[in-house]
Design an enzyme around this catalytic site. Structure first.
Site, mmCIF file in Angstrom:
data_model
loop_
_atom_site.group_PDB
_atom_site.id
_atom_site.type_symbol
_atom_site.label_atom_id
_atom_site.label_comp_id
_atom_site.label_asym_id
_atom_site.label_seq_id
_atom_site.Cartn_x
_atom_site.Cartn_y
_atom_site.Cartn_z
ATOM 1 N N GLY A 79 0.731 -1.270 -0.013
ATOM 2 C CA GLY A 79 -0.208 -0.032 0.177
ATOM 3 C C GLY A 79 0.675 1.240 0.056
ATOM 4 N N VAL A 116 -3.495 -6.985 -6.293
ATOM 5 C CA VAL A 116 -4.167 -7.868 -5.487
ATOM 6 C C VAL A 116 -5.499 -8.633 -6.282
ATOM 7 C CG1 VAL A 116 -3.517 -6.921 -3.215
ATOM 8 C CG2 VAL A 116 -5.581 -6.041 -4.389
ATOM 9 N N TYR A 173 -18.650 8.452 1.315
ATOM 10 C CA TYR A 173 -17.842 7.411 1.311
ATOM 11 C C TYR A 173 -18.527 6.125 0.878
ATOM 12 C CZ TYR A 173 -13.773 4.979 3.843
ATOM 13 O OH TYR A 173 -12.658 4.178 3.882
ATOM 14 N N LYS A 189 -15.470 -1.547 4.063
ATOM 15 C CA LYS A 189 -14.763 -1.423 5.390
ATOM 16 C C LYS A 189 -15.618 -2.097 6.498
ATOM 17 C CE LYS A 189 -10.998 1.115 4.161
ATOM 18 N NZ LYS A 189 -9.712 0.518 3.718
ATOM 19 N N THR A 197 -3.950 11.818 1.747
ATOM 20 C CA THR A 197 -3.360 11.122 1.117
ATOM 21 C C THR A 197 -4.000 10.896 -0.542
ATOM 22 O OG1 THR A 197 -4.728 9.155 1.456
ATOM 23 C CG2 THR A 197 -2.831 9.548 3.089
ATOM 24 N N LEU A 198 -3.310 9.988 -1.286
ATOM 25 C CA LEU A 198 -4.035 9.814 -2.521
ATOM 26 C C LEU A 198 -5.636 9.354 -2.535
ATOM 27 C CD1 LEU A 198 -1.658 8.117 -5.276
ATOM 28 C CD2 LEU A 198 -2.686 10.257 -5.324
HETATM 29 P P1 NAD Z 1 -2.928 5.653 -0.700
HETATM 30 O O1 NAD Z 1 -3.649 5.903 -1.799
HETATM 31 O O2 NAD Z 1 -1.473 6.174 -0.538
HETATM 32 O O3 NAD Z 1 -2.901 3.908 -0.528
HETATM 33 C C1 NAD Z 1 -3.829 3.119 -1.033
HETATM 34 C C2 NAD Z 1 -2.693 1.929 -1.672
HETATM 35 O O4 NAD Z 1 -3.724 1.073 -2.340
HETATM 36 C C3 NAD Z 1 -1.954 2.386 -2.885
HETATM 37 O O5 NAD Z 1 -0.615 2.176 -2.369
HETATM 38 C C4 NAD Z 1 -2.641 1.732 -3.880
HETATM 39 O O6 NAD Z 1 -1.570 1.386 -4.667
HETATM 40 C C5 NAD Z 1 -3.011 0.502 -3.340
HETATM 41 N N1 NAD Z 1 -3.844 -0.089 -4.311
HETATM 42 C C6 NAD Z 1 -5.029 0.143 -4.638
HETATM 43 N N2 NAD Z 1 -5.368 -0.835 -5.595
HETATM 44 C C7 NAD Z 1 -4.596 -1.964 -5.547
HETATM 45 C C8 NAD Z 1 -4.386 -3.245 -6.180
HETATM 46 N N3 NAD Z 1 -5.231 -3.726 -6.934
HETATM 47 N N4 NAD Z 1 -3.468 -3.896 -5.941
HETATM 48 C C9 NAD Z 1 -2.377 -3.430 -4.846
HETATM 49 N N5 NAD Z 1 -2.444 -2.219 -4.280
HETATM 50 C C10 NAD Z 1 -3.646 -1.504 -4.597
HETATM 51 O O7 NAD Z 1 -4.089 5.970 0.461
HETATM 52 P P2 NAD Z 1 -3.949 5.688 2.043
HETATM 53 O O8 NAD Z 1 -4.814 6.723 2.749
HETATM 54 O O9 NAD Z 1 -2.550 5.643 2.850
HETATM 55 O O10 NAD Z 1 -4.732 4.289 2.231
HETATM 56 C C11 NAD Z 1 -4.199 3.014 2.874
HETATM 57 C C12 NAD Z 1 -5.219 2.468 3.466
HETATM 58 O O11 NAD Z 1 -5.757 3.381 4.552
HETATM 59 C C13 NAD Z 1 -6.599 2.297 2.772
HETATM 60 O O12 NAD Z 1 -6.905 1.002 3.191
HETATM 61 C C14 NAD Z 1 -7.605 3.430 3.363
HETATM 62 O O13 NAD Z 1 -8.895 3.085 3.046
HETATM 63 C C15 NAD Z 1 -7.157 3.559 4.951
HETATM 64 N N6 NAD Z 1 -7.663 4.613 5.521
HETATM 65 C C16 NAD Z 1 -7.091 6.107 4.678
HETATM 66 C C17 NAD Z 1 -7.655 7.144 5.387
HETATM 67 C C18 NAD Z 1 -7.305 8.509 5.046
HETATM 68 O O14 NAD Z 1 -8.067 9.404 5.242
HETATM 69 N N7 NAD Z 1 -6.304 8.672 3.987
HETATM 70 C C19 NAD Z 1 -8.417 6.978 6.797
HETATM 71 C C20 NAD Z 1 -8.664 5.580 7.292
HETATM 72 C C21 NAD Z 1 -8.168 4.779 6.674
#
Ligand code: NAD
Length: 273
Positions: free
Chosen positions: A22, A73, A165, A172, A203-204
């Site tokens: 990730g 994945v 969302y 989730k 984040t992205l």
């Molecule tokens: P991010 O975009 O940096 O990370 C998401 C990752 O998922 C990326 O690295 C992307 O390449 C990967 N991904 C997407 N499709 C994929 C696939 N088919 N195969 C492999 N990898 C794949 O953003 P983030 O915010 O760091 O997200 C990481 C986790 O944290 C996620 O589960 C997100 O839902 C969760 N999250 C984020 C927040 C927020 O506000 N940013 C809050 C709570 C939870």
């Protein structure tokens, strides 16, 4: 971003090997966690979405990554290959971080009922929830008899209906249930399985959600602490759960959101008098 933190250095992860998924860029939650684990002595392998090499490689190399490999994945053959490389590199692993989510942009806005399609719903479920089950199975197979630890990332949109969302909230909720079932299955083998639930972070992934900036602002103003979720806090909680400090904690969803999830209504809606 990660290099602005005061990452506590130490030896909590010394001798431990694990996989980080990730990382997309320096703002990724997975990168904050990886930096903290490396600062505590962990040896890391990075699995990333194909095409992210240019961003992931310099970051991973900066913490001495033992392996950097693509792994979509949704592609079983690619996952077989990637986990084969992890096995060749480490033999056994002690921990696994799942930090992967995706939903089509069109599903992350407006009416949940009207905008959710079968294809989009299943795609979000596949990448954001099923991938965790698949990774847990593959990771557990590489963990020693003494056990291990698996952590995934979720968001409070699983528990409450958050504007925009939508489908991701449903995915989730499935992810959090999967954490409990995996914890039950893998517990007798000494493998702990937990979720972290951070508040909104820049984040992205957040950029893909309509009104993502609003989620950040609301997260701050409605939180008990009236502040943003700090990467240090999320990375610290991951360190706790992925190290031996987390012993006896499994099947949990730990909120790291400055108290956003405990609030009823906001102060300006009748908190006074
Ligand atoms: P991010 O975009 O940096 O990370 C998401 C990752 O998922 C990326 O690295 C992307 O390449 C990967 N991904 C997407 N499709 C994929 C696939 N088919 N195969 C492999 N990898 C794949 O953003 P983030 O915010 O760091 O997200 C990481 C986790 O944290 C996620 O589960 C997100 O839902 C969760 N999250 C984020 C927040 C927020 O506000 N940013 C809050 C709570 C939870």
């Amino acid at each position: 971003m990660a290099d602005e933190y005061q990452m506590p250095t130490g030896t909590l992860m010394k001798g431990k090997k694990g996989v980080i998924t990730g990382v997309a860029n320096h703002q990724s939650i997975a990168w904050g966690i990886a930096s903290q684990l490396a600062a505590q002595g962990a040896e890391l392998a990075f699995l990333h979405l194909p095409g992210m090499e240019r961003r992931v490689e310099p970051l991973a190399q900066s913490v001495g990554a033992k392996l950097i490999a693509p792994a979509d994945v949704t592609d079983d053959a690619a996952m077989d290959e990637a986990f084969g490389k992890v096995k060749d590199t480490f033999g056994q692993i002690d921990f696994f971080l799942h930090a992967i989510a995706f939903a089509n942009k069109d599903e992350l806005k407006g009416s949940f009922v009207d905008n959710t399609t079968r294809e989009g719903f299943l795609r979000a479920m596949n990448i954001s929830a099923f991938s965790f089950v698949d990774c847990a199975r593959r990771a557990a197979a590489l963990m020693p008899e003494t056990g291990g630890s698996i952590v995934t990332l979720t968001y409070m949109g699983s528990e409450r209906a958050i504007p925009n969302y939508n489908t991701m909230g449903v995915a989730k909720a499935a992810l959090e249930a999967a954490v409990r079932y995996a914890a039950r299955d893998l517990g007798p083998r000494g493998i702990r399985v937990n979720a972290l639930s951070p508040g909104a972070m820049k984040t992205l992934s957040l950029a893909g959600i309509s009104g993502g900036r609003g989620m950040l602002a609301k997260g701050r103003s409605l939180s008990a602490m009236k502040e943003d979720t700090a990467m240090e806090g999320v990375a610290g909680a991951a360190l706790w759960l992925l190290s031996d400090l987390g012993r006896s904690t499994t099947g949990e969803c730990v909120h790291v959101d400055a108290g956003f999830h405990i609030m009823g209504f906001s102060d300006d809606e009748g908190g006074e008098g």
